[in-house]
Motif scaffolding. Structure first.
Motif, mmCIF file in Angstrom:
data_model
loop_
_atom_site.group_PDB
_atom_site.id
_atom_site.type_symbol
_atom_site.label_atom_id
_atom_site.label_comp_id
_atom_site.label_asym_id
_atom_site.label_seq_id
_atom_site.Cartn_x
_atom_site.Cartn_y
_atom_site.Cartn_z
ATOM 1 N N LYS A 65 0.854 -1.191 0.000
ATOM 2 C CA LYS A 65 0.000 0.000 0.000
ATOM 3 C C LYS A 65 0.885 1.234 0.000
ATOM 4 O O LYS A 65 1.817 1.335 0.789
ATOM 5 C CB LYS A 65 -0.901 0.024 1.241
ATOM 6 C CG LYS A 65 -2.007 -0.980 1.205
ATOM 7 C CD LYS A 65 -2.908 -0.797 2.412
ATOM 8 C CE LYS A 65 -4.054 -1.773 2.369
ATOM 9 N NZ LYS A 65 -4.932 -1.607 3.529
ATOM 10 N N ALA A 68 -0.374 4.498 4.289
ATOM 11 C CA ALA A 68 -0.706 3.743 5.499
ATOM 12 C C ALA A 68 -0.806 4.720 6.662
ATOM 13 O O ALA A 68 -0.521 5.913 6.514
ATOM 14 C CB ALA A 68 0.353 2.684 5.769
ATOM 15 N N THR A 74 0.154 -2.852 8.250
ATOM 16 C CA THR A 74 0.044 -2.903 6.796
ATOM 17 C C THR A 74 0.921 -4.054 6.319
ATOM 18 O O THR A 74 1.709 -4.591 7.095
ATOM 19 C CB THR A 74 0.450 -1.557 6.143
ATOM 20 O OG1 THR A 74 0.174 -1.626 4.744
ATOM 21 C CG2 THR A 74 1.909 -1.245 6.370
#
Length: 164
Positions: A65, A68, A74
């Motif tokens: 990702k 975050a 994550t």
């Protein structure tokens, strides 16, 4: 009885009204920009929220990702393909110093400290690709840069932005 406009007693403050109009002209475009950012994934899920980095001939693929939140988990998903025997994933010291690794799945066969970072060794004897998930928790806010390499190969750089 008919009331005319000049007979109404209105308490007007034209200075305040102009200030409110000016603030409104600034805030509405900011609100629209925020909604567009949310729709495209700059603050969570969306087409710009996920990123992918590929390595030497597709032997290494990193999915993560781009955005975050600090102190929340994550994942970095590393796919190792075509590595005979052992897959050695080197994760940069720069990145590791700003995150806490909570879990690595599957468990590596061994971990070795290196001058540039930490090497995770996985058994890749089967022909099937190995998917490794690093669950990390960012400890800092702002731009978070790092890189990884497979079996001492070329470094693949990635970057995340961590919100407070």
């Amino acid at each position: 009885m008919k009331t005319e406009a000049r007979d109404l007693q209105l308490c007007e403050n034209l200075g305040q009204q102009r200030t409110e109009w000016a603030v409104t002209r600034v805030l509405w475009p900011l609100l629209y920009a925020l909604l567009i950012a949310i729709a495209f994934g700059l603050l969570g899920q969306g087409p710009l929220a996920r990123a992918k980095v590929e390595g030497e001939n597709g032997a290494l693929i990193l999915e993560y990702k781009r955005f975050a939140t600090a102190k929340s988990s994550t994942s970095l998903v590393v796919k190792i393909q075509g590595a005979a025997g052992q897959g050695r994933v080197l994760l940069s010291r720069e990145y590791l110093s700003k995150v806490e690794i909570q879990k690595v799945s599957p468990e590596p066969d061994k971990m070795v400290a290196d001058a540039e970072g930490l090497v995770y060794v996985f058994n890749t004897a089967s022909a099937a690709p190995v998917e490794v998930r690093f669950s990390v928790e960012p400890r800092t806010v702002g731009q978070l840069k790092g890189w990884l390499a497979l079996n001492g190969g070329e470094k693949r750089h990635f970057s995340q932005f961590i919100y407070p």
